[in-house]
Design a protein around this motif. Structure first.
Motif, PDB file in Angstrom:
ATOM      1  N   ALA A  82       0.841  -1.193   0.000  1.00 45.91           N
ATOM      2  CA  ALA A  82       0.000   0.000   0.000  1.00 45.91           C
ATOM      3  C   ALA A  82       0.882   1.250   0.000  1.00 45.91           C
ATOM      4  O   ALA A  82       2.077   1.173   0.311  1.00 45.91           O
ATOM      5  N   PRO A  83       0.328   2.399  -0.321  1.00 50.14           N
ATOM      6  CA  PRO A  83       1.134   3.622  -0.413  1.00 50.14           C
ATOM      7  C   PRO A  83       1.924   3.971   0.849  1.00 50.14           C
ATOM      8  O   PRO A  83       3.012   4.496   0.765  1.00 50.14           O
ATOM      9  N   ARG A  84       1.393   3.674   2.022  1.00 57.71           N
ATOM     10  CA  ARG A  84       2.118   4.017   3.253  1.00 57.71           C
ATOM     11  C   ARG A  84       3.066   2.913   3.701  1.00 57.71           C
ATOM     12  O   ARG A  84       3.617   2.970   4.790  1.00 57.71           O
ATOM     13  N   GLY A  85       3.242   1.870   2.901  1.00 60.60           N
ATOM     14  CA  GLY A  85       4.215   0.832   3.215  1.00 60.60           C
ATOM     15  C   GLY A  85       3.652  -0.386   3.912  1.00 60.60           C
ATOM     16  O   GLY A  85       4.372  -1.344   4.146  1.00 60.60           O
ATOM     17  N   ASP A  86       2.359  -0.383   4.245  1.00 56.39           N
ATOM     18  CA  ASP A  86       1.812  -1.577   4.874  1.00 56.39           C
ATOM     19  C   ASP A  86       1.457  -2.597   3.788  1.00 56.39           C
ATOM     20  O   ASP A  86       1.269  -2.259   2.632  1.00 56.39           O
ATOM     21  N   ARG A  98      -5.610  -6.704   5.171  1.00 63.56           N
ATOM     22  CA  ARG A  98      -4.477  -5.968   5.745  1.00 63.56           C
ATOM     23  C   ARG A  98      -3.688  -6.886   6.649  1.00 63.56           C
ATOM     24  O   ARG A  98      -4.248  -7.605   7.479  1.00 63.56           O
ATOM     25  N   ARG A 103       5.328  -4.552   7.452  1.00 61.39           N
ATOM     26  CA  ARG A 103       5.502  -3.449   6.509  1.00 61.39           C
ATOM     27  C   ARG A 103       6.323  -3.924   5.310  1.00 61.39           C
ATOM     28  O   ARG A 103       6.824  -5.035   5.282  1.00 61.39           O
TER      29      ARG A 103
END
Length: 126
Positions: A82-86, A98, A103
């Protein structure tokens, strides 16, 4: 892999929880209803100890504070960053789950504990 690999939050995260509990104790005895405040550090400690990802021969299990979602290996289509690294586990039915605590930097470790079922993508060419 004989036993499931457990990817959890580092237990040093319990140190601030202990400090929160210590700071909550004086407030908890200020009035008749305030002992309820002691539930806050207990809930945070439960979250730290429970949330994570289990990888076993059967599949991947994403654990939240009060629930879990198990995905067998034959239903795993891949991993999306995902964009935030998760990381998100993509299933063959195109749903995403999720993966808490894990990460993008943990992708090589996740690939290792999966026994090669999850591949580490090559870095982009420059």
């Amino acid at each position: 892999m004989s036993s499931p690999a457990r990817l959890r939050m580092n237990r040093t995260a319990l140190v601030p929880v202990a400090l929160l509990a210590l700071c909550t104790v004086p407030l908890a005895f200020a009035a008749g209803w305030t002992p309820v405040l002691l539930l806050i550090p207990i809930a945070v400690a439960l979250w730290v100890l429970r949330v994570g990802v289990d990888v076993s021969e059967e599949g991947v299990t994403a654990r939240s504070t009060f629930g879990q979602r198990h995905v067998p290996w034959h239903d795993v289509a891949g991993i999306r960053v995902a964009p935030r690294g998760d990381l998100r586990l993509v299933t063959t039915s195109a749903t995403e789950i999720r993966l808490p605590v894990v990460r993008a930097r943990d992708l090589p470790r996740l690939a290792e504990v999966s026994g090669g079922r999850i591949a580490v993508p090559a870095p982009p060419a420059q």
